[in-house]
Design a protein around this motif. Sequence first.
Motif, PDB file in Angstrom:
ATOM      1  N   ASN A  32       0.814  -1.226   0.000  1.00 11.17           N
ATOM      2  CA  ASN A  32       0.000   0.000   0.000  1.00 11.17           C
ATOM      3  C   ASN A  32       0.842   1.268   0.000  1.00 11.17           C
ATOM      4  N   ASP A  33       1.809   1.333  -0.907  1.00  9.91           N
ATOM      5  CA  ASP A  33       2.663   2.502  -1.131  1.00  9.91           C
ATOM      6  C   ASP A  33       3.735   2.708  -0.056  1.00  9.91           C
ATOM      7  N   GLN A  34       3.912   1.749   0.841  1.00 16.90           N
ATOM      8  CA  GLN A  34       4.924   1.858   1.884  1.00 16.90           C
ATOM      9  C   GLN A  34       5.969   0.753   1.720  1.00 16.90           C
ATOM     10  N   ALA A  35       7.225   1.106   1.850  1.00 15.73           N
ATOM     11  CA  ALA A  35       8.305   0.114   1.829  1.00 15.73           C
ATOM     12  C   ALA A  35       8.211  -0.679   3.127  1.00 15.73           C
ATOM     13  N   THR A  36       7.624  -1.869   3.045  1.00 20.92           N
ATOM     14  CA  THR A  36       7.368  -2.689   4.223  1.00 20.92           C
ATOM     15  C   THR A  36       7.551  -4.151   3.860  1.00 20.92           C
ATOM     16  N   GLY A  37       8.271  -4.872   4.711  1.00 21.99           N
ATOM     17  CA  GLY A  37       8.550  -6.293   4.483  1.00 21.99           C
ATOM     18  C   GLY A  37      10.047  -6.525   4.531  1.00 21.99           C
ATOM     19  N   ARG A  38      10.587  -7.220   3.565  1.00 22.72           N
ATOM     20  CA  ARG A  38      12.032  -7.448   3.474  1.00 22.72           C
ATOM     21  C   ARG A  38      12.583  -6.615   2.336  1.00 22.72           C
ATOM     22  N   GLY A  39      13.759  -6.052   2.565  1.00 27.16           N
ATOM     23  CA  GLY A  39      14.362  -5.251   1.509  1.00 27.16           C
ATOM     24  C   GLY A  39      15.812  -4.933   1.786  1.00 27.16           C
ATOM     25  N   ILE A  40      16.398  -4.233   0.843  1.00 25.05           N
ATOM     26  CA  ILE A  40      17.780  -3.765   0.957  1.00 25.05           C
ATOM     27  C   ILE A  40      17.778  -2.269   0.684  1.00 25.05           C
ATOM     28  N   TYR A  41      18.365  -1.511   1.609  1.00 23.05           N
ATOM     29  CA  TYR A  41      18.503  -0.070   1.434  1.00 23.05           C
ATOM     30  C   TYR A  41      19.976   0.201   1.147  1.00 23.05           C
ATOM     31  N   TYR A  42      20.260   0.783  -0.008  1.00 22.63           N
ATOM     32  CA  TYR A  42      21.625   1.129  -0.405  1.00 22.63           C
ATOM     33  C   TYR A  42      21.821   2.627  -0.240  1.00 22.63           C
ATOM     34  N   SER A  43      22.858   3.011   0.487  1.00 25.56           N
ATOM     35  CA  SER A  43      23.153   4.418   0.711  1.00 25.56           C
ATOM     36  C   SER A  43      24.204   4.903  -0.286  1.00 25.56           C
ATOM     37  N   ARG A  44      24.098   6.147  -0.695  1.00 26.59           N
ATOM     38  CA  ARG A  44      25.103   6.733  -1.587  1.00 26.59           C
ATOM     39  C   ARG A  44      26.467   6.818  -0.903  1.00 26.59           C
ATOM     40  N   GLU A  45      26.474   6.788   0.451  1.00 28.95           N
ATOM     41  CA  GLU A  45      27.739   6.844   1.192  1.00 28.95           C
ATOM     42  C   GLU A  45      28.456   5.499   1.227  1.00 28.95           C
ATOM     43  N   GLY A  46      27.798   4.441   0.739  1.00 31.10           N
ATOM     44  CA  GLY A  46      28.456   3.135   0.679  1.00 31.10           C
ATOM     45  C   GLY A  46      27.979   2.113   1.683  1.00 31.10           C
ATOM     46  N   TRP A  47      27.164   2.493   2.659  1.00 33.36           N
ATOM     47  CA  TRP A  47      26.631   1.503   3.597  1.00 33.36           C
ATOM     48  C   TRP A  47      25.325   0.957   3.040  1.00 33.36           C
ATOM     49  N   ARG A  48      24.901  -0.196   3.585  1.00 36.15           N
ATOM     50  CA  ARG A  48      23.608  -0.752   3.191  1.00 36.15           C
ATOM     51  C   ARG A  48      23.008  -1.512   4.364  1.00 36.15           C
ATOM     52  N   TYR A  49      21.698  -1.679   4.305  1.00 30.66           N
ATOM     53  CA  TYR A  49      20.957  -2.448   5.302  1.00 30.66           C
ATOM     54  C   TYR A  49      20.166  -3.505   4.559  1.00 30.66           C
ATOM     55  N   GLU A  50      20.231  -4.746   5.053  1.00 29.53           N
ATOM     56  CA  GLU A  50      19.462  -5.844   4.486  1.00 29.53           C
ATOM     57  C   GLU A  50      18.630  -6.455   5.597  1.00 29.53           C
ATOM     58  N   GLY A  51      17.318  -6.452   5.424  1.00 27.88           N
ATOM     59  CA  GLY A  51      16.468  -7.042   6.444  1.00 27.88           C
ATOM     60  C   GLY A  51      15.052  -6.527   6.385  1.00 27.88           C
ATOM     61  N   GLN A  52      14.409  -6.573   7.534  1.00 26.78           N
ATOM     62  CA  GLN A  52      13.010  -6.182   7.637  1.00 26.78           C
ATOM     63  C   GLN A  52      12.877  -4.674   7.786  1.00 26.78           C
ATOM     64  N   VAL A  53      11.859  -4.135   7.114  1.00 26.10           N
ATOM     65  CA  VAL A  53      11.553  -2.711   7.204  1.00 26.10           C
ATOM     66  C   VAL A  53      10.049  -2.525   7.387  1.00 26.10           C
ATOM     67  N   VAL A  54       9.689  -1.420   8.037  1.00 28.71           N
ATOM     68  CA  VAL A  54       8.294  -1.016   8.170  1.00 28.71           C
ATOM     69  C   VAL A  54       8.254   0.472   7.857  1.00 28.71           C
ATOM     70  N   ASN A  55       7.493   0.846   6.837  1.00 36.26           N
ATOM     71  CA  ASN A  55       7.416   2.239   6.397  1.00 36.26           C
ATOM     72  C   ASN A  55       8.806   2.838   6.183  1.00 36.26           C
ATOM     73  N   LEU A  56       9.676   2.057   5.552  1.00 36.92           N
ATOM     74  CA  LEU A  56      11.048   2.426   5.203  1.00 36.92           C
ATOM     75  C   LEU A  56      11.968   2.630   6.411  1.00 36.92           C
ATOM     76  N   LYS A  57      11.538   2.256   7.594  1.00 37.90           N
ATOM     77  CA  LYS A  57      12.406   2.280   8.775  1.00 37.90           C
ATOM     78  C   LYS A  57      12.893   0.859   9.031  1.00 37.90           C
ATOM     79  N   PHE A  58      14.157   0.723   9.412  1.00 35.67           N
ATOM     80  CA  PHE A  58      14.694  -0.586   9.760  1.00 35.67           C
ATOM     81  C   PHE A  58      13.940  -1.063  10.992  1.00 35.67           C
ATOM     82  N   HIS A  59      13.290  -2.212  10.880  1.00 35.47           N
ATOM     83  CA  HIS A  59      12.447  -2.679  11.973  1.00 35.47           C
ATOM     84  C   HIS A  59      12.331  -4.192  11.892  1.00 35.47           C
TER      85      HIS A  59
END
Length: 83
Positions: A32-59
């Motif tokens: 429903n238009d929200q980044a929610t579930g499992r995903g990978i967030y890639y940062s322009r600074e070179g770090w990344r997060y892989e895992g669960q997110v809720v409304n684009l927050k690491f959760h």
Amino acid sequence: LCIRDRNTAGLRHGQGTYAWPSGDRYVGNWINDQATGRGIYYSREGWRYEGQVVNLKFHGEGVYYFANGKSRKGKWVNGQMQK
């Protein structure tokens, strides 16, 4: 933006990728238009997060990969890693 699926209301829903003008990018589930579930967030600074997110927050369970190659696995709540 490349979201393959949309729900009946036309909202992003399913698997897809969103890239911000800044260079950051999210690849993963949308509900429903929200980044929610499992995903990978890639940062322009070179770090990344892989895992669960809720409304684009690491959760939930996830792994944070630092730009220097080190990583930290743990549980996240509202974007903050729990100790």
